[in-house]
Design an enzyme around this catalytic site. Structure first.
Site, PDB file in Angstrom:
ATOM      1  N   SER A 272       1.843   3.862 -13.147  1.00  0.00           N
ATOM      2  CA  SER A 272       0.741   2.946 -12.843  1.00  0.00           C
ATOM      3  C   SER A 272       0.839   1.710 -13.744  1.00  0.00           C
ATOM      4  O   SER A 272       1.833   0.988 -13.682  1.00  0.00           O
ATOM      5  CB  SER A 272      -0.596   3.672 -13.002  1.00  0.00           C
TER       6      SER A 272
ATOM      7  N   ASP B 295      -0.246   6.476  -1.666  1.00  0.00           N
ATOM      8  CA  ASP B 295      -0.888   5.889  -2.841  1.00  0.00           C
ATOM      9  C   ASP B 295      -1.929   4.856  -2.412  1.00  0.00           C
ATOM     10  O   ASP B 295      -1.614   3.878  -1.743  1.00  0.00           O
ATOM     11  CB  ASP B 295       0.175   5.230  -3.721  1.00  0.00           C
TER      12      ASP B 295
ATOM     13  N   HIS C 114      -1.379   8.521  -5.853  1.00  0.00           N
ATOM     14  CA  HIS C 114      -1.225   7.972  -7.191  1.00  0.00           C
ATOM     15  C   HIS C 114      -1.353   9.118  -8.208  1.00  0.00           C
ATOM     16  O   HIS C 114      -2.117  10.050  -8.015  1.00  0.00           O
ATOM     17  CB  HIS C 114      -2.332   6.937  -7.420  1.00  0.00           C
TER      18      HIS C 114
END
Length: 432
Positions: A254, A351, A384
């Site tokens: 991330s 995601d 994610h």
């Protein structure tokens, strides 16, 4: 009670629906969609067991009866069928990751891994850890916590070192940068990438996980400067923990995917190394997970305005419109050169927080420009942060990373040995 049971089945049905239709476009909806998809998607057997127990308790209290109870049971069964179908996609990660490595490194890449490294490579996933996803640590690994590497604005910046209990020498290094939207209390070195770091440390690597100044107090480029300062500490001190400071691979997820990529693409950039410009910050590879690659959104690939607002308000603290050059400077997508190190880019196709289209564009530009290998694994069904705890997907990615990293380390060792042999031959010739 019957209506209460029916209501819980509707919530469970939404969880299952969200696995197939995650919410990318809504600023408000993308976070709940992420949280539900992340936990449910990677732990479906555990979720189904919990739901079965809840259903049994409702039944024991007499809540499952009449029309609403029967409809609730049907919804529960349909949800389980949908979740099982989604769970089967987890196994595709094996072929996706292996295919990505073969495309980038060649079909016979595993044969090029040196024999002394082959022996410690894992060939299969750890089923026990998938069954017990809370098992993040490894009995053979020692974790040394909270080593101070710098002080900034009265804040002690710290890092953790993972190494095998036997403390072997001259080990390759994984340099981990945590995610969390570059923001205070949304991520730290304490919980991210622990399965990966423990696995590698148990198999001959030294891993370092670093803290850095976080927004809103921290303002970019302080985040990347701190990471490079931690790297300088590693270069100077890691040998006492068994690490080889000449071979380091950067990774992160991330915001950490953004920072590790930017780190790898800005080696020795003096703007990001104020006061320690002489330190060589070159890495020998980079493995970003679900990263942000373009602060400037040049290609319009962000699904909504959420990232832009966060950057303006908290991270950059200036607008894109008036400071576009600084947004470009902070974007890995715009820092690619032919000297980029080898990359393995990993992203989930479900995601909701960082768009897969941006990862695809980043890989496309890397492949156009870089002289090194670029592998891209787009993991089917992955949300994610899917690798935060052991799961089918994260375990197959872990194995692929281990093979990629040891392939690069083998190349490094072969080069070093060839150079040593060349020096020995030259010295022998000179003496004769």
């Amino acid at each position: 009670m019957g209506l209460l049971y029916f209501g819980t089945t509707l919530i469970a049905a939404w969880f299952a629906y969200n696995l197939y239709r995650p919410n990318y476009n809504s600023e408000r909806g993308m976070v709940p969609s992420f949280l539900a998809g992340w936990v449910i998607g990677e732990a479906i057997p555990h979720v189904m067991v919990a739901q079965a127990i809840a259903t049994a308790l409702f039944s024991m209290t007499g809540a499952i009866h009449g029309f609403w109870g029967s409809l609730g049971v049907l919804i529960t069964i349909a949800s389980w069928v949908a979740m099982i179908g989604h769970y089967t996609t987890s196994f595709r990660a094996k072929h996706v990751v292996e295919g990505a490595l073969k495309t980038a490194l060649g079909d016979g890449y595993q044969k090029k891994i040196l024999p002394e490294l082959q022996g410690r490579l894992n060939k299969s996933i750890d089923v026990e850890r998938i069954a017990k996803p809370w098992l993040l640590d490894h009995d053979d690994v020692k974790r040394i916590k909270n080593i101070k590497y710098d002080v900034q604005d009265g804040l002690n910046l710290k890092l953790d070192v993972y190494h095998h209990n036997s403390l072997p020498k001259n080990c390759p290094i994984l340099f981990q940068i945590h995610g969390g939207a570059w923001t205070y209390q949304q991520g730290s070195k304490n919980e991210q990438a622990r399965p990966l770091m423990n696995h590698l440390a148990a198999n001959g690597w030294v891993c370092v996980s670093v803290d850095y100044r976080l927004s809103p107090k921290g303002t970019f480029p302080e985040h990347i400067i701190d990471c490079k300062k931690a790297f300088a500490w590693v270069k100077e001190n890691i040998q006492q923990y068994g690490g080889n400071p000449e071979f380091i691979i950067a990774t992160g997820g991330s915001a950490g995917g953004h920072l590790s990529s930017l780190f790898a693409l800005t080696a020795n950039d003096p703007k990001f190394q104020p006061g320690f410009e002489e330190v060589d910050t070159t890495v020998q590879g980079c493995i970003p997970f679900y990263g942000v690659y373009d602060f400037s959104n040049t290609y319009g690939l962000q699904a909504n305005a959420g990232l832009g607002k966060l950057l303006h308000r908290s991270v950059m603290k200036k607008s894109l419109e008036s400071h576009r050059d600084q947004y470009i400077e902070a974007s890995p997508l715009h820092r690619i050169t032919k000297n980029a190190p080898p990359f393995l880019v990993i992203h989930g196709d479900s995601d909701t927080l960082t768009p897969k289209d941006e990862a695809r564009k980043f890989v496309e530009e890397l492949r156009k420009t870089s002289n090194q290998a670029v592998a891209y694994a787009e993991i089917v069904g992955a949300q994610h942060a899917f690798d935060l705890f052991p799961s089918i997907r994260s375990e197959y990615c872990k194995l692929g990373i281990e093979h990629f990293a040891n392939y690069l380390y083998s190349e490094y060792l072969v080069t070093q040995r060839n150079e040593t042999s060349s020096v020995v031959v030259k010295l022998a010739s000179a003496e004769s």
